[in-house]
Design an enzyme around this catalytic site. Structure first.
Site, mmCIF file in Angstrom:
data_model
loop_
_atom_site.group_PDB
_atom_site.id
_atom_site.type_symbol
_atom_site.label_atom_id
_atom_site.label_comp_id
_atom_site.label_asym_id
_atom_site.label_seq_id
_atom_site.Cartn_x
_atom_site.Cartn_y
_atom_site.Cartn_z
ATOM 1 N N LYS A 76 0.810 -1.212 0.000
ATOM 2 C CA LYS A 76 0.000 0.000 0.000
ATOM 3 C C LYS A 76 0.847 1.268 0.000
ATOM 4 C CE LYS A 76 -4.388 -1.501 0.516
ATOM 5 N NZ LYS A 76 -5.542 -1.070 -0.279
ATOM 6 N N ASP A 121 -8.574 -0.186 6.353
ATOM 7 C CA ASP A 121 -8.515 -1.399 7.164
ATOM 8 C C ASP A 121 -7.182 -1.482 7.886
ATOM 9 O OD1 ASP A 121 -10.990 -2.930 6.776
ATOM 10 O OD2 ASP A 121 -10.413 -2.980 4.672
#
Length: 412
Positions: A76, A121
């Site tokens: 990410k 998340d």
């Protein structure tokens, strides 16, 4: 469960899609990221698992290990900084900010009034918080009820302000959008929705760095793709879209077979394939694969996945945990690999496919297949990792070093 995608096709990468994401922008993103001190230098490793390949009756298994990308331990970290850089360039076009100067915080004074916000998340929020801290802007992260305190702490450590809600991931996305509208903040999300595509596109483009590294040094475009099958994690679809777009543009009709996997209770992409349009998950969404516990498909990502992904499938939490243990143990002499709950989902899918003669036939898996897996994260929640695998992250990394030393010694 596996479903073939009747709309998948082979051919030249579509011009309309190339205008949105392309190899040239992927390479530019990679050059920009090379200036960010948060990232470890060089490409992440690609591990070969010949013993496991033999057990599963496939030719080769390659695992791109994103746990080593940075101290954040996840792929990410490739998306959020690219989106933030391009956002700043669009907002202040007359300033002509250079990416390397922004990443080094040299324009922090100019950016002190910019506030970015996102739901997460865990991994995307951590990456955005790190990027915002490096560049000098304020960051707010919305966390839903299933995000553990262990995942929250590293986000807060980068200076982000935390907002907690009692709902699920999709409700946290809605809350981030509400707060942004109410406070004139800027959403920097990895999922798109109506009227919001530019920033998610930039996030996805950053993820294509993974493929640019994989194919660096490969022969000319006329050479065949080194992989017959690429298995990709789902979530909202952003990472898969970034990877698929690069392979498709590079190889056209000779692209590999793409298989996308997600948790059985967070099956929004599977349902999208079934219905032929972006859809919502049918289950509870809550999964041990926290990074994939998404209930709603990104419409922008779906524009790339629908025409390219050959199969969509789901795996259980138990299958994901089993795959984590397989990678950690270095079964039958392979290198031990530190792969988290979402990171191991690709191997969980491969084991399910390889163990079924019918699924092997459907997907074309055979003794000559070269399968690429992307381990998208390491032990981003170390306590959870230890609980699920029975091994600590440091012990797996120590075993990996021991394996490498044995290999070097055997060759000397």
């Amino acid at each position: 469960m596996l479903i073939p995608n009747p709309l998948a096709r082979r051919g030249t990468y579509e011009a309309a899609l190339q205008l949105v994401m392309n190899i040239a922008l992927a390479r530019e993103s990679r050059r920009w990221l090379s200036h960010w001190a948060v990232l470890n230098p060089g490409a992440t490793p690609v591990w070969q698992l010949p013993q496991l390949a033999q057990r599963l009756s496939v030719g080769q298994i390659s695992v791109k290990d994103e746990s080593t990308r940075s101290s954040l331990g996840s792929f990410k970290v490739l998306g959020a900084p690219i989106a933030l850089l391009r956002l700043i360039q669009r907002r202040w076009p007359d300033k002509a900010f250079k990416p390397e100067d922004l990443l080094a915080g040299r324009h922090a004074q100019d950016l002190q009034g910019l506030v970015v916000i996102s739901a997460t998340d865990g991994n995307h929020g951590r990456a955005l918080a790190a990027a915002a801290q490096s560049m000098g802007c304020r960051c707010v992260i919305v966390l839903h009820a299933q995000v553990s305190v262990e995942r929250e702490a590293p986000i807060a450590a980068f200076g982000a302000e935390i907002v907690r809600i009692s709902g699920n991931y999709d409700e946290s996305v809605q809350e981030a959008a509400r707060l942004a509208a109410a406070n004139d903040w800027q959403v920097v999300s990895d999922t798109s929705y109506e009227g919001y595509e530019e920033i998610p596109r930039d996030v996805m483009q950053g993820y294509a760095t993974i493929v640019d590294e994989l194919l660096e040094g490969q022969a000319a475009a006329a050479a065949p793709c080194p992989y017959t099958h690429v298995i990709l994690q789902g979530g909202v679809g952003g990472m898969a879209a970034g990877v698929v777009s690069y392979f498709w543009e590079r190889y056209g009709e000779r692209r590999p077979t793409f298989i996308v996997v997600e948790p059985e209770q967070a099956d929004c992409l599977y349902q999208s394939a079934r219905l032929g349009r972006p859809a919502q998950a049918t289950g509870s969404v809550d999964s041990v694969m926290a990074g994939l516990a998404c209930g709603e498909t990104s419409p922008l990502a779906w524009r790339f996945l629908q025409p390219a992904v050959d199969f969509f499938m789901t795996v259980s939490d138990e299958q994901a945990v089993d795959a984590m243990r397989t990678l950690a143990s270095g079964e039958a002499g392979d290198v031990p690999v530190l792969s988290g709950e979402s990171g191991a989902a690709g191997l969980a899918a491969l084991k399910a496919l390889a163990g079924s003669p019918e699924l092997r036939r459907q997907t074309g898996l055979g003794a000559d297949s070269h399968v690429l897996l992307i381990s998208t994260e390491g032990a981003t929640a170390p306590a959870v990792y230890a609980q699920l695998t029975g091994r600590s992250a440091p012990s797996v990394l120590a075993a990996q070093v021991d394996w490498q030393q044995r290999v070097v010694k055997s060759r000397s």
